[in-house]
Design a protein around this motif. Structure first.
Motif, short mmCIF file in Angstrom:
data_model
loop_
_atom_site.label_atom_id
_atom_site.label_comp_id
_atom_site.label_asym_id
_atom_site.label_seq_id
_atom_site.Cartn_x
_atom_site.Cartn_y
_atom_site.Cartn_z
N THR A 171 1.64 3.90 -3.45
CA THR A 171 1.19 5.25 -3.48
C THR A 171 2.67 6.24 -3.48
N GLN A 172 3.81 5.54 -3.64
CA GLN A 172 5.12 6.27 -3.71
C GLN A 172 5.58 5.94 -5.17
N LEU A 173 5.56 4.74 -5.76
CA LEU A 173 6.12 4.21 -7.02
C LEU A 173 5.14 3.99 -7.87
N LYS A 174 5.33 4.20 -9.21
CA LYS A 174 4.22 4.00 -10.18
C LYS A 174 4.51 2.59 -10.90
N TYR A 225 0.95 -1.17 0.19
CA TYR A 225 -0.03 0.07 -0.06
C TYR A 225 0.90 1.24 0.00
N VAL A 226 1.90 1.23 0.99
CA VAL A 226 2.62 2.38 0.78
C VAL A 226 3.54 2.38 -0.51
N LEU A 227 4.03 1.34 -0.96
CA LEU A 227 4.72 1.34 -2.26
C LEU A 227 3.87 1.83 -3.46
#
Lengths: 102, 238
Positions: free
Chosen positions: A31-34, A27-29
């Motif tokens: 939102t950071q990484l496309k 989930y964190v990833l």
């Protein structure tokens, strides 16, 4: 509680934190990484099978002939049926070998 | 909280709970055989709540593997959850932060699969439904662990009743459940050879890291077979 047992409690807590990290991490990833680089994705995809294989192959080679035979039988069952049936048949095979044959 | 959604979740999770129950009991029994107390086994099921990795944990712990390596292996086996949480993020955007924290804790394989399917079908994912589906699997998982652990403590010699064969067969079943994945055979063959060689030349517990690394490196180096999927494939954990 003795020190050794306390170590086990810490180990379980660490395992729980590590597991939670995987369940929240995506989930964190996202939102950071496309985009995840394809080679990285291929490597990540291979992780579970690669890790689990290291628990299977040495047990097959060094676990004794009875265990190896039971694993072979379970493998054939696993080609068609569920893990639960593999466990049942593998267990039956090792019991037959240990108590009826030897 | 919508009661009918919650009940729908309970009903949906019920068959999954039935299928997972023997594995909960098996984990409890084998954990005790590997040096856990009944309370340890229940504590692990309640906090880690990921069957395959729990089995890996007790197997390595029973073989006196270094604690950091046990945790790393649990992490590696659970790594697929990263893909799950990334993938369902879009369906649970409306959950509150606390609801998200809880939802991710309960994100086991069938929970992901069902949530993803509902989302794809356009059925709204309410927190009540999600929680109902999750709790009907989570609570019995803990109870079954307890039952298995109590049973496990009554067993004298695990070899005499064939319990020692169950973990390798269980792991074999897990490996086989990945067989539809890209480059399955070369990865498994590489990890198998590397882990057996490491066991022979270096010794336990290094066969786990060395064997796994060999397969992962191979996967990163091989040319891709097909374009990347958008939605991760769900594993059949149990």
């Amino acid at each position: 509680m003795d020190a050794q047992h306390l170590d086990l409690i810490y180990l379980i807590i660490a395992a729980a934190v590590a597991t939670y990290a995987t369940r929240f991490g995506g989930y964190v990833l996202i939102t950071q990484l496309k985009n995840i680089p394809p080679r990285l994705e291929a490597a990540l995809n291979a992780v579970p099978a690669a890790v689990l294989t290291t628990l299977v192959a040495p047990a097959f080679v060094y676990g004794g002939l009875d265990v190896a035979a039971a694993m072979l039988v379970a493998f054939v069952v696993g080609l068609r049926f569920s893990t639960l049936r593999m466990l049942l048949v593998g267990w039956l095979a090792v019991m037959v070998i240990r108590h009826l044959i030897f | 909280m919508n009661r009918s959604d919650f009940r729908e979740g309970l009903r949906g999770g019920f068959p999954i709970m039935l299928a997972a129950s023997p594995f909960g009991a098996l984990f409890g029994a084998l954990a005790v055989e590997n040096g856990f107390t009944i309370a340890d086994a229940v504590f692990m099921s309640a906090t880690v709540y990921a069957g395959a990795s729990q089995m890996v944990g007790i197997e390595l712990f029973g073989n006196q593997v270094q604690p950091w390596l046990v945790v790393l292996s649990v992490f590696a086996v659970n790594f697929r959850h990263v893909l799950y949480s990334a993938s369902i993020a879009k369906h649970i955007r409306h959950f509150s932060f606390v609801q998200k924290l809880l939802a991710f804790f309960l994100l086991v394989d069938p929970q992901y699969a069902e949530t993803e399917q509902r989302g794809e079908r356009g059925v709204p994912i309410t927190f009540a439904w999600y929680l109902g589906f999750a709790l009907v699997i989570y609570v019995p998982w803990i109870i079954n662990t307890l039952i298995g652990a109590v049973f496990g403590q009554l067993i004298g010699d695990p070899k005499a009743i064939g319990l020692d064969v169950l973990l390798p067969v269980y792991f074999l079943g897990l490996v086989m459940s990945f067989r539809k994945r890209d480059r399955f055979l070369p990865i498994v063959a590489t990890s198998a050879i590397a882990s057996v060689a490491a066991m022979h030349f270096v010794g336990s517990p290094w066969h786990v890291s060395i064997g796994a690394l060999a397969g992962i490196l191979l996967a990163a180096c091989l040319p891709s077979e097909r374009p990347a999927r958008e939605v991760p494939v769900v594993e059949r954990e149990a």
